[in-house]
Design an enzyme around this catalytic site. Structure first.
Site, PDB file in Angstrom:
ATOM      1  CG  ASP A  65      -0.290  -0.147   2.542  1.00  0.00           C
ATOM      2  OD1 ASP A  65       0.655  -0.943   2.639  1.00  0.00           O
ATOM      3  OD2 ASP A  65      -0.714   0.518   3.505  1.00  0.00           O
ATOM      4  CG  HIS A  66       3.210   2.532   2.461  1.00  0.00           C
ATOM      5  ND1 HIS A  66       3.243   3.731   3.139  1.00  0.00           N
ATOM      6  CD2 HIS A  66       2.390   1.731   3.175  1.00  0.00           C
ATOM      7  CE1 HIS A  66       2.470   3.651   4.218  1.00  0.00           C
ATOM      8  NE2 HIS A  66       1.949   2.432   4.255  1.00  0.00           N
TER       9      HIS A  66
END
Length: 308
Positions: A65-66
């Site tokens: 998610d990063h």
């Protein structure tokens, strides 16, 4: 000199219809820095008008998610015939994994990309009047936070006092403001400290990425103008926050209070609060007596100089 933060993605691991995965842009006097690059970041950049002219990407850790927005963004830059180099700054041990993302689907970037592994305490970017450095965080993988720290600025020039001392209007004003003494026609010497005030502090912006509340964050954020801290859960999920390497809103508020920050922005909000993040806001506000806000996608925060 303006500084503006635009939140592109404020969700925790699972995106929602309102929140994309983690990413934000800091625009400092027209120079843009991208922090984390979750899935869909390029679309959020278009949606919120930040522009694509980014030369430095700062990654806090390698969870999807990063970082899963990196391949698409790089390929779009290629489609647009980008030639300018890109530097990707990331925690130690990240280079091989990031290079795999850059070549996803067999893609060969057509512009120079440098992956820079940065240990906590090291400076990733030494800019004109500022630096961006890494600090230690505590997550379930190798991770760092990032701090943009400006140098002190020159004190204010007291023109009225300079004229009282007989300094003629013109180049000697600039010489004094630059810290150099000047000699007047009558032989007297005027020193800079007679007409220039004390140095004025620059701004400090701190972004944690995913982490437990740790002393390194508190230290680097001391007196910060803006602390962007994750607050994945409310306090009723404190055990889960500890086991997954995250922070509750109350813990983030307490850390901000101890550090004496001016403003606190909470991000990385769990999807369980997709419809209503008011509990996150209430807990942080109860623990921190400064200004706090739960960030949402598209939120812009101006970071003024301390005396403004």
């Amino acid at each position: 000199m303006s500084m503006r933060v635009t939140f592109l993605g404020t969700s925790a691991a699972v995106p929602t219809t309102e929140r994309a995965p983690s990413a934000l842009v800091c625009n400092r006097a027209g120079e843009r820095f991208l922090f984390d690059c979750g899935e869909g970041t390029q679309r959020q950049m278009m949606r919120f008008g930040t522009g694509f002219a980014v030369s430095h990407l700062f990654v806090t850790h390698l969870h999807g998610d990063h970082v899963l927005g990196i391949p698409g963004l790089v390929q779009t830059w290629d489609f647009n015939d980008r030639e300018e180099p890109l530097a990707i700054h990331a925690p130690p041990g990240s280079r091989r994994h990031i290079e795999s993302l850059l070549h996803a689907g067999g893609h060969q970037p057509g512009f120079p990309i440098r992956v820079n592994e940065v240990s906590p305490g090291a400076v990733a970017l030494d800019g004109d009047g500022f630096e961006i450095c890494a600090f230690a965080t505590e997550h379930r993988t190798r991770s760092v936070g990032w701090a943009l720290v400006e140098e002190d600025r020159r004190g204010r020039f007291d023109r009225e006092r300079a004229e009282e001392l007989g300094v003629p209007v013109g180049p000697k004003f600039g010489q004094l403001h630059d810290g150099n003494p000047v000699e007047l026609d009558d032989g007297r010497v005027v020193e800079p400290e007679q007409v220039v005030g004390d140095p004025r502090p620059g701004r400090r912006l701190v972004y944690t990425g995913d982490t437990r509340p740790v002393s390194a964050t508190e230290e680097i954020a001391a007196g910060a103008d803006l602390l962007i801290h994750e607050a994945t859960f409310a306090s009723d999920e404190a055990d889960r926050a500890r086991s997954t390497g995250h922070t509750t809103a109350r813990e983030a508020g307490r850390l901000a209070r101890r550090a004496g920050v001016k403003r606190l922005a909470l991000t990385h909000i769990s999807s369980r609060y997709a419809g209503d993040a008011s509990e996150i806001a209430r807990e942080a506000a109860a623990a921190f007596d400064g200004e706090s806000v739960v960030a949402h996608d598209g939120l812009e925060i101006e970071v003024p100089f301390p005396e403004a």
